[in-house]
Design a protein around this motif. Structure first.
Motif, PDB file in Angstrom:
ATOM      1  N   ALA A 122       0.919  -1.103   0.130  1.00  0.00           N
ATOM      2  CA  ALA A 122      -0.028   0.043   0.262  1.00  0.00           C
ATOM      3  C   ALA A 122       0.971   1.134   0.012  1.00  0.00           C
ATOM      4  O   ALA A 122       1.896   1.105   0.587  1.00  0.00           O
ATOM      5  CB  ALA A 122      -0.982  -0.015   1.335  1.00  0.00           C
ATOM      6  N   VAL A 123       0.402   2.275  -0.777  1.00  0.00           N
ATOM      7  CA  VAL A 123       1.042   3.640  -0.429  1.00  0.00           C
ATOM      8  C   VAL A 123       0.200   4.625  -0.314  1.00  0.00           C
ATOM      9  O   VAL A 123      -0.913   4.698  -0.907  1.00  0.00           O
ATOM     10  CB  VAL A 123       1.739   3.943  -1.911  1.00  0.00           C
ATOM     11  CG1 VAL A 123       0.827   3.818  -3.084  1.00  0.00           C
ATOM     12  CG2 VAL A 123       2.761   4.956  -2.071  1.00  0.00           C
ATOM     13  N   GLY A 124       0.643   5.729   0.500  1.00  0.00           N
ATOM     14  CA  GLY A 124      -0.149   6.690   0.697  1.00  0.00           C
ATOM     15  C   GLY A 124       0.353   7.942   0.032  1.00  0.00           C
ATOM     16  O   GLY A 124       1.719   7.917  -0.628  1.00  0.00           O
ATOM     17  N   ASN A 125       0.064   9.152   0.139  1.00  0.00           N
ATOM     18  CA  ASN A 125       0.588  10.290  -0.467  1.00  0.00           C
ATOM     19  C   ASN A 125       0.403  11.426   0.214  1.00  0.00           C
ATOM     20  O   ASN A 125      -0.149  11.373   1.466  1.00  0.00           O
ATOM     21  CB  ASN A 125      -0.141  10.764  -1.906  1.00  0.00           C
ATOM     22  CG  ASN A 125      -1.797  10.934  -1.636  1.00  0.00           C
ATOM     23  OD1 ASN A 125      -2.492  10.057  -1.431  1.00  0.00           O
ATOM     24  ND2 ASN A 125      -2.003  12.038  -1.809  1.00  0.00           N
ATOM     25  N   LYS A 126       1.040  12.606  -0.196  1.00  0.00           N
ATOM     26  CA  LYS A 126       0.890  13.762   0.661  1.00  0.00           C
ATOM     27  C   LYS A 126      -0.295  14.475   0.700  1.00  0.00           C
ATOM     28  O   LYS A 126      -1.176  14.465  -0.598  1.00  0.00           O
ATOM     29  CB  LYS A 126       1.994  14.676  -0.153  1.00  0.00           C
ATOM     30  CG  LYS A 126       2.139  15.995   0.644  1.00  0.00           C
ATOM     31  CD  LYS A 126       3.068  17.115  -0.091  1.00  0.00           C
ATOM     32  CE  LYS A 126       4.480  16.566  -0.553  1.00  0.00           C
ATOM     33  NZ  LYS A 126       5.201  17.903  -1.071  1.00  0.00           N
ATOM     34  N   LEU A 127      -0.857  14.812   1.666  1.00  0.00           N
ATOM     35  CA  LEU A 127      -2.070  15.439   1.963  1.00  0.00           C
ATOM     36  C   LEU A 127      -2.091  16.674   2.181  1.00  0.00           C
ATOM     37  O   LEU A 127      -1.240  16.967   3.336  1.00  0.00           O
ATOM     38  CB  LEU A 127      -2.819  14.740   3.052  1.00  0.00           C
ATOM     39  CG  LEU A 127      -3.322  13.435   2.591  1.00  0.00           C
ATOM     40  CD1 LEU A 127      -4.162  12.849   3.699  1.00  0.00           C
ATOM     41  CD2 LEU A 127      -4.094  13.149   1.399  1.00  0.00           C
ATOM     42  N   LEU A 128      -2.344  17.867   1.494  1.00  0.00           N
ATOM     43  CA  LEU A 128      -2.387  18.992   1.754  1.00  0.00           C
ATOM     44  C   LEU A 128      -3.574  19.872   2.276  1.00  0.00           C
ATOM     45  O   LEU A 128      -4.668  19.373   1.809  1.00  0.00           O
ATOM     46  CB  LEU A 128      -1.949  19.901   0.287  1.00  0.00           C
ATOM     47  CG  LEU A 128      -0.667  19.312  -0.421  1.00  0.00           C
ATOM     48  CD1 LEU A 128      -0.516  19.932  -1.584  1.00  0.00           C
ATOM     49  CD2 LEU A 128       0.616  19.470   0.358  1.00  0.00           C
ATOM     50  N   ASN A 129      -3.341  20.919   3.160  1.00  0.00           N
ATOM     51  CA  ASN A 129      -4.327  21.687   3.639  1.00  0.00           C
ATOM     52  C   ASN A 129      -4.794  22.595   2.479  1.00  0.00           C
ATOM     53  O   ASN A 129      -3.935  22.742   1.353  1.00  0.00           O
ATOM     54  CB  ASN A 129      -4.164  22.502   4.709  1.00  0.00           C
ATOM     55  CG  ASN A 129      -3.991  21.461   6.046  1.00  0.00           C
ATOM     56  OD1 ASN A 129      -4.702  20.919   6.460  1.00  0.00           O
ATOM     57  ND2 ASN A 129      -2.664  21.973   6.588  1.00  0.00           N
TER      58      ASN A 129
END
Length: 302
Positions: A122-129
């Motif tokens: 599994a891979v997650g990514n950068k979450l931005l405000n």
């Protein structure tokens, strides 16, 4: 569907969005996917928890290409996602919150990373405000220390760059220009290899909080890796913490967070109830819950 048949199919990425009374968030999220689609064949499933705000009607009218599943009641996040997991056709499953906005290239970047790293489950990514700042969406797996120095901790909020918090909030620890292994990544935006889903099963339906930590822990335990990909970005509006959230919902959030923490510990600590670690953790969670409860009450009065 077995793996051979799935690999021979046309769909590469199956996107699942759980929704409850989030019509406009869901509209914007869905539109962002079709504005910034992957370069491969994909499908979108929306699982609606009997929303009363016209969410389902909006999907039917505006996004007829989306597979819409309607539950008879609010069965919550885990069960909603699991319903779609039984139906998706893609080699990769992408869990996405309805309060996100897809940015160009994100889906292709995550798929490419999984293609090139066969041991990554599994891979997650950068979450931005919305202002472009980075959210704390990649962390070590929950433990006593992460409870003291996690993103929600008063210590971290007062002293965000202290070395203990940096050890658990991995976006503060690692080089954000290249991928790195994660304890867990946020289920607001996570791409998972189908082999992993078929091996370890669906999400734990008891959990509202820590459902992503639990799933990533199970991925690691099954012999796969979990990674964070800073090169792919998605905006996460994260309205739950806003000032417009009612006092009742904030209190419910506090309860569910600590309930989820306790369930996670019982599930993964593998210690008997009389073990000192169990007692220490239970006492620590109880103290943390009381402090968080009082803090919410003070905020309401002020």
């Amino acid at each position: 569907m077995d793996l051979a048949a799935r690999n021979a199919g046309e769909v590469e990425i199956s996107i699942i969005i759980a929704n409850y009374n989030g019509r406009e968030l869901l509209r914007n999220c869905s539109q962002s996917i079709f504005d910034n689609p992957p370069s491969v064949a994909f499908e979108v499933y929306v699982v609606d928890d009997a929303s009363t705000d016209g969410s389902a009607e909006m999907v039917r009218e505006c996004f007829p290409q989306v597979h819409l599943l309607r539950n008879s009641g609010n069965v919550h996040y885990g069960k909603s996602n699991n319903r779609a997991l039984d139906l998706v056709q893609g080699r990769y499953v992408y869990l996405l919150n309805n309060d996100t906005l897809m940015l160009p290239g994100a889906l292709d970047e995550m798929k490419l990373f999984l293609d090139q790293h066969p041991r990554v489950g599994a891979v997650g990514n950068k979450l931005l405000n919305e202002d472009g700042s980075i959210q704390a969406s990649v962390k070590t797996l929950p433990c006593i220390m992460s409870g003291l120095f996690g993103a929600r901790s008063p210590i971290t909020k007062l002293f965000p760059n202290n070395p203990f918090s940096r050890e658990h909030l991995l976006h503060l620890k690692y080089d954000m220009t290249k991928p790195f292994p994660a304890g867990y990544v946020s289920s607001a935006s996570t791409m998972i290899r189908w082999e992993v889903v078929s091996q370890i099963g669906g999400l734990d339906e008891r959990l509202s909080y820590h459902v992503d930590a639990d799933y990533c822990k199970r991925i690691w335990d099954a012999g796969w890796d979990v990674y964070y990909l800073p090169g792919a970005s998605v905006i996460h509006l994260n309205h739950r913490g806003g000032t417009m959230v009612s006092f009742k919902r904030r209190l419910k959030s506090v309860v569910e967070f600590h309930r989820g923490s306790y369930i996670y510990f019982l599930k993964h600590a593998r210690k008997p109830l009389w073990h000192p670690l169990h007692l220490i953790t239970a006492a620590g969670l109880a103290i943390r819950f009381v402090c968080a409860f009082i803090l919410q009450c003070v905020k309401e009065v002020v």
